[in-house]
Design a protein around this motif. Structure first.
Motif, PDB file in Angstrom:
ATOM      1  N   HIS A  11       0.828  -1.197   0.000  1.00  0.00           N
ATOM      2  CA  HIS A  11       0.000   0.000   0.000  1.00  0.00           C
ATOM      3  C   HIS A  11       0.866   1.252   0.000  1.00  0.00           C
ATOM      4  CE1 HIS A  11      -3.095  -2.872   1.171  1.00  0.00           C
ATOM      5  NE2 HIS A  11      -3.909  -2.003   0.637  1.00  0.00           N
ATOM      6  N   ASN A  13       1.958   4.729   1.209  1.00  0.00           N
ATOM      7  CA  ASN A  13       1.935   5.332   2.529  1.00  0.00           C
ATOM      8  C   ASN A  13       2.102   6.841   2.401  1.00  0.00           C
ATOM      9  OD1 ASN A  13       2.379   6.194   5.155  1.00  0.00           O
ATOM     10  ND2 ASN A  13       3.657   4.454   5.685  1.00  0.00           N
ATOM     11  N   CYS A  43      -3.426  12.672  -1.070  1.00  0.00           N
ATOM     12  CA  CYS A  43      -3.268  12.214   0.308  1.00  0.00           C
ATOM     13  C   CYS A  43      -4.066  13.103   1.262  1.00  0.00           C
ATOM     14  CB  CYS A  43      -1.791  12.206   0.706  1.00  0.00           C
ATOM     15  SG  CYS A  43      -0.856  10.830   0.001  1.00  0.00           S
ATOM     16  N   LYS A  46      -7.544  12.205   1.210  1.00  0.00           N
ATOM     17  CA  LYS A  46      -7.708  10.782   1.536  1.00  0.00           C
ATOM     18  C   LYS A  46      -8.141   9.927   0.337  1.00  0.00           C
ATOM     19  CE  LYS A  46      -8.468  11.684   6.399  1.00  0.00           C
ATOM     20  NZ  LYS A  46      -7.124  11.810   6.735  1.00  0.00           N
ATOM     21  N   ASN A  49      -6.246   6.555   0.436  1.00  0.00           N
ATOM     22  CA  ASN A  49      -6.361   5.667   1.603  1.00  0.00           C
ATOM     23  C   ASN A  49      -6.458   4.218   1.157  1.00  0.00           C
ATOM     24  OD1 ASN A  49      -6.190   7.632   3.508  1.00  0.00           O
ATOM     25  ND2 ASN A  49      -8.227   7.322   4.346  1.00  0.00           N
ATOM     26  N   ASN A  50      -5.584   3.394   1.682  1.00  0.00           N
ATOM     27  CA  ASN A  50      -5.557   1.955   1.402  1.00  0.00           C
ATOM     28  C   ASN A  50      -5.327   1.614  -0.062  1.00  0.00           C
ATOM     29  OD1 ASN A  50      -6.009   1.194   4.137  1.00  0.00           O
ATOM     30  ND2 ASN A  50      -8.149   1.763   3.859  1.00  0.00           N
ATOM     31  N   ALA A  51      -4.740   2.514  -0.823  1.00  0.00           N
ATOM     32  CA  ALA A  51      -4.463   2.252  -2.240  1.00  0.00           C
ATOM     33  C   ALA A  51      -3.127   1.534  -2.381  1.00  0.00           C
ATOM     34  CB  ALA A  51      -4.417   3.559  -3.023  1.00  0.00           C
ATOM     35  N   THR A  52      -3.093   0.553  -3.264  1.00  0.00           N
ATOM     36  CA  THR A  52      -1.822  -0.098  -3.578  1.00  0.00           C
ATOM     37  C   THR A  52      -1.048   0.811  -4.523  1.00  0.00           C
ATOM     38  OG1 THR A  52      -2.674  -1.226  -5.529  1.00  0.00           O
ATOM     39  CG2 THR A  52      -2.856  -2.403  -3.406  1.00  0.00           C
ATOM     40  N   GLN A  55      -2.707   0.887  -7.879  1.00  0.00           N
ATOM     41  CA  GLN A  55      -3.889   1.754  -7.913  1.00  0.00           C
ATOM     42  C   GLN A  55      -3.475   3.216  -8.015  1.00  0.00           C
ATOM     43  OE1 GLN A  55      -5.563   0.136  -4.280  1.00  0.00           O
ATOM     44  NE2 GLN A  55      -7.217  -0.858  -5.433  1.00  0.00           N
TER      45      GLN A  55
END
Length: 69
Positions: A11, A13, A43, A46, A49-52, A55
């Motif tokens: 993911h 960060n 970011c 958001k 958020n939780n994106a690889t 993605q």
């Protein structure tokens, strides 16, 4: 800079500056700042958020029209 499949599966960060540097470094120098600015905004809202990493690359292509170098 070559893509690393193992890192792509992780993911993205938003709290780590080196993440944005890594991703922006995969794009041509002429759009690197634009990509970093986009990542910062995404970011803050958001969107990532939780994106690889994959993605994130897909979103950059969709939103900015840039493909990796």
């Amino acid at each position: 800079m070559a893509r690393d499949k193992a890192k792509d599966d992780l993911h993205f960060n938003c709290t780590e500056e080196h993440e944005a540097e890594y991703v922006a470094g995969l794009y041509p120098e002429t759009v690197k700042k634009e990509v970093k600015d986009f990542l910062k905004r995404a970011c803050q809202t958001k969107l990532l958020n939780n994106a690889t990493h994959q993605q994130v690359y897909d979103l950059i292509h969709k939103q900015l029209g840039h493909k990796q170098a």
